[in-house]
Design a protein around this motif. Structure first.
Motif, PDB file in Angstrom:
ATOM      1  N   VAL A 141     -49.059 -28.747 -31.563  1.00 28.93           N
ATOM      2  CA  VAL A 141     -48.042 -29.436 -30.775  1.00 28.93           C
ATOM      3  C   VAL A 141     -48.510 -30.880 -30.687  1.00 28.93           C
ATOM      4  O   VAL A 141     -49.629 -31.153 -30.269  1.00 28.93           O
ATOM      5  N   THR A 142     -47.677 -31.798 -31.131  1.00 31.35           N
ATOM      6  CA  THR A 142     -48.006 -33.222 -31.076  1.00 31.35           C
ATOM      7  C   THR A 142     -46.999 -33.925 -30.171  1.00 31.35           C
ATOM      8  O   THR A 142     -45.967 -33.347 -29.812  1.00 31.35           O
ATOM      9  N   THR A 170     -43.466 -33.877 -31.567  1.00 33.23           N
ATOM     10  CA  THR A 170     -42.676 -32.643 -31.629  1.00 33.23           C
ATOM     11  C   THR A 170     -42.146 -32.315 -30.235  1.00 33.23           C
ATOM     12  O   THR A 170     -42.817 -32.581 -29.236  1.00 33.23           O
ATOM     13  N   TRP A 199     -41.773 -30.422 -27.012  1.00 35.01           N
ATOM     14  CA  TRP A 199     -42.651 -29.436 -26.389  1.00 35.01           C
ATOM     15  C   TRP A 199     -42.291 -29.255 -24.924  1.00 35.01           C
ATOM     16  O   TRP A 199     -41.656 -30.104 -24.310  1.00 35.01           O
ATOM     17  N   HIS A 237     -44.297 -25.293 -28.099  1.00 37.59           N
ATOM     18  CA  HIS A 237     -43.141 -25.955 -28.711  1.00 37.59           C
ATOM     19  C   HIS A 237     -41.909 -25.571 -27.893  1.00 37.59           C
ATOM     20  O   HIS A 237     -41.826 -24.444 -27.385  1.00 37.59           O
TER      21      HIS A 237
END
Length: 90
Positions: free
Chosen positions: A31-32, A35, A37, A62
């Motif tokens: 998870v960045t 992205t 989330w 996510h």
């Protein structure tokens, strides 16, 4: 007891965003910050609403993983209610 939302969630997301990247608690993929989330809860908010702000029970997921799990949970809960309401003892 306040609901999950508003300023408190915004602040929680800011704090957790500083820890990214990290693995999704549901699927294990990264998870960045780029992205979508969500903050998931290890104990459902409807089960223990008094624990929803306990940071030790939060997990990064996510958005897709979190919302799919929520949909499965709601559907299972609904099906249990329907089965209970429509079943008979023969």
């Amino acid at each position: 007891m306040s609901a999950w939302g508003g300023r408190r969630v915004t602040e929680a997301r800011k704090r957790i965003a500083q820890l990214l990247p990290m693995p999704c608690a549901a699927c294990g993929l990264p998870v960045t910050a780029a992205t979508p989330w969500d903050i998931g809860h290890t104990i459902g908010r409807d089960i223990a609403p008094d624990l929803m702000w306990d940071t030790s029970l939060w997990r990064v997921e996510h958005s897709r993983c979190n919302r799919a799990a929520g949909a499965r949970y709601r559907n299972a809960k609904h099906n249990r209610r329907v089965m209970k309401a429509t079943s008979r003892d023969w």
